[in-house]
Scaffold this motif. Structure first.
Motif: not given
Length: 327
Positions: A141, A144-145, A147-148, A257, A261, A281
């Motif tokens: 999480g 991804l958080g 990266t996004l 994110a 997940t 996230g």
């Protein structure tokens, strides 16, 4: 169903209700804090998505129902003790405003109650499907958080900020619904799994093609949806603003994110924490934008709750199960 089984099923639904109001913030805190949605609309959206998601989480329900404890010869005392311990932990952490994990409270409760009553714990699935994902999902999480949010900041770097914010507020309706759907897939499914575990422990193993009867899924999803609509304002404040002041792009990134997940974990039959998934996230998007804006002292408190949840719920459940066994 005999009276003891009815009472245990009722306890499971009460746990589902407390899970709903304890974890309502998971799905909607970011949307409310960025003013993408009003609190009541966000709660209604979360409740509806929770209910729908419950019907898509049977793989997680199977893990909770048969992958943690050996149902044969289990009896109802450990299941009742686990639920009492998890409900108690939810109420204490809700009162303190701490976004701890209802999922970890339930898993810790099941293991603690089983150990206290001499029931068999299936340690290999617990390690592979519970403990490992418990440790890895917050990292996913977080990644991804970050990266996004980094991608969003780069893609929209030349766009007008007010217009971008309006667009992301609209997008948050979708991301909040996806997060709430994932919450239903995970947490309502855990309630379904406990009900099925109680049915099997009492010699009433479901006879349908699937081990998760539709009436169990429907009641579990409904209990959590009602709890979600009741709200969890104390925890919502912590997730929505105390960790980091969120902008609409950050809210969208954090929710997306977390939803990704949760979907991955559900596909892998792993019961993970929606609370720590969205928390990680939020921290991920915060560090991607400005790490100094993240209130790390709040993060430390959440980490403390994370570390205490499993043993705390396990001890409460062990004491409860022991008393139920004596009764």
């Amino acid at each position: 169903m005999d009276l003891p089984l009815v009472l245990v099923v009722a306890l499971a639904l009460i746990f589902g209700y407390t899970n709903g109001f304890h974890d309502a913030a998971n799905a909607i805190a970011t949307s409310v804090s960025t003013r993408a949605l009003t609190p009541r609309i966000a709660l209604a959206l979360g409740a509806a998505a929770n209910l729908v998601g419950a019907f898509f989480g049977t793989r997680v329900a199977e893990t909770v129902g048969e992958g943690i404890l050996e149902p044969e010869g289990l009896g109802l005392a450990p299941v009742a003790g686990a639920l009492v311990g998890a409900i108690g932990w939810n109420l204490v952490t809700w009162w303190r405003g701490l976004p701890s994990s209802s999922s970890h409270a339930l898993i810790g409760g099941l293991v603690g109650a089983a150990v206290a009553t001499g029931a068999d714990v299936r340690w290999t699935p617990v390690v592979e499907l519970v403990i490992a994902p418990m440790l890895l999902s917050p990292l996913l999480g977080l990644a991804l958080g970050w990266t996004l949010m980094t991608a969003i900041a780069w893609i929209f770097r030349h766009r007008d900020r007010p217009s971008s914010a309006r667009g992301f507020r609209s997008a948050q309706t979708v991301s909040a619904a996806a997060m709430a759907f994932g919450h239903g897939m995970q947490d309502a499914a855990k309630v379904s799994g406990v009900v099925v575990l109680a049915l099997m422990a009492s010699g009433n193993r479901p006879s349908q093609g699937t081990d998760i009867p539709l009436w169990v899924v429907g009641l579990s999803g409904l209990a959590m949806s009602i709890g979600t609509y009741a709200g969890g304002w104390r925890i919502m404040r912590t997730l929505g603003s105390r960790i980091v002041p969120l902008t609409p792009p950050q809210g969208f990134a954090a929710e997306t994110a977390a939803a990704i997940t949760l979907a991955i974990a559900t596909a892998l039959r792993a019961p993970i924490s929606t609370t720590y998934t969205i928390t990680s996230g939020i921290i991920g998007v915060g560090t991607a934008t400005n790490s100094r804006a993240v209130r790390w002292d709040v993060g430390r408190d959440i980490l403390t709750a994370w570390l205490l949840t499993l043993p705390g719920a396990a001890l409460a459940a062990a004491a409860s199960a022991w008393l139920f066994a004596l009764a």
